[in-house]
Design a protein around this motif. Structure first.
Motif: not given
Length: 312
Positions: A113-114, A280-283, A296-298, A304-305
């Motif tokens: 992802a990065i 994914l975890c968010f505050n 996050c979209e990546v 999925a890919r």
């Protein structure tokens, strides 16, 4: 409106005591005396009309009021620090995304992802990524304090996730694997009682992954031998497994390449039925940055890919 009697030093003292779980260590980190930090906390509690800490045998722990304040004060203080830093960074163009990574995503998902994110021609290649690893309890506490932008990995079983937002990506099973040529390799069906004759490599106690291992042992009345390695380090676990007769408890992602190359073999017994939810975890109290949303979209696209885990 913020109570005018509540000063920045009060919140700094509160956050450091919450982080260190100790008045003495917090005072040392802030370079003030212990009576000084005790006074700051006492003044803050008086202004709020609520106790923020309670003493325990292990040090101090947050009360419910303390947890509520931490959920809001941590991100607010971090936002203030970022604002001050951004003034200096404007001339240099420095931007950073702070990501907490659990072992379930360290090997494939996060690195890919990065790479994909930095390769996109939309300006994201000038944003640095700071990756912090550790247990779910450690990473989620930092996320709650606003010290991370997001945490990625398998964490739905974690108690610390209760007041945070979680987005599911896929299911990731834990597997039992051994080196090629191991006495248990290729035996099917494999009786659980035979697993107790070998050392294990497994997550440390008090981690969410270890809970799954303990549950497996209870279900099969299995007692592990005292010769075992407890670590979250994938490189240490892998090398020890490849050079010994140990049984490694590992997420599928971590051993996929070694399985394909024939260096490791998956044992013919399931540790768990489906696997845990990786996501994914968010505050939610932190304002989402454009960089976080883009990253996050990546992560969603890569998941999925590559078809990580089971279908969502």
């Amino acid at each position: 409106m913020l109570n005018a009697r509540i000063k920045l030093r009060h919140l700094q003292a509160f956050l450091e005591v919450a982080r260190q779980r100790s008045f003495a260590r917090a005072a040392e980190r802030l370079a003030i005396t212990q009576p000084g930090i005790s006074k700051a906390i006492r003044e803050l509690e008086e202004n709020l009309g609520a106790a923020l800490f309670e003493r325990t045998p292990q040090g101090v722990a947050l009360t419910q009021a303390g947890l509520t304040l931490l959920r809001h004060a941590g991100p607010a203080m971090r936002a203030l620090e970022e604002g001050v830093a951004a003034v200096g960074d404007t001339h240099r163009g420095d931007r950073w995304l702070r990501v907490g990574a659990l072992s379930t995503v360290e090997s494939q998902l996060l690195p890919e992802a990065i790479r994909s994110w930095h390769a996109e021609p939309d300006g994201q290649n000038d944003v640095g990524v700071n990756v912090v690893t550790g247990s779910s309890a450690f990473l989620l506490s930092r996320l709650r304090r606003g010290e991370l932008d997001l945490v990625v990995g398998r964490m739905t079983e974690a108690r610390e996730i209760s007041d945070l937002a979680f987005e599911h990506l896929y299911y990731e099973p834990l597997m039992l694997s051994v080196r090629s040529g191991h006495p248990l390799a290729g035996i099917a069906p494999l009786e659980a009682e035979r697993l107790g004759d070998f050392p294990w490599v497994l997550p440390p106690p008090q981690t969410t992954l270890r809970q799954q291992v303990d549950s497996f042992c209870v279900r099969h009345s299995l007692t592990l031998m005292s010769q075992r390695l407890e670590t979250l380090s994938l490189p240490v676990s892998r090398r020890y497994t490849l050079e010994s007769d140990a049984i490694w408890v590992a997420p599928e992602e971590a051993i996929a390449e070694d399985l394909a190359a024939g260096r490791l073999c998956r044992l013919a017994i399931d540790l768990e039925a489906q696997g845990g939810s990786v996501g994914l975890c968010f505050n939610a109290s932190m304002e989402a940055s454009l960089a976080r949303e883009a990253f996050c979209e990546v992560l969603r696209e890569v998941s999925a890919r590559r078809g990580f885990g089971s279908a969502t």
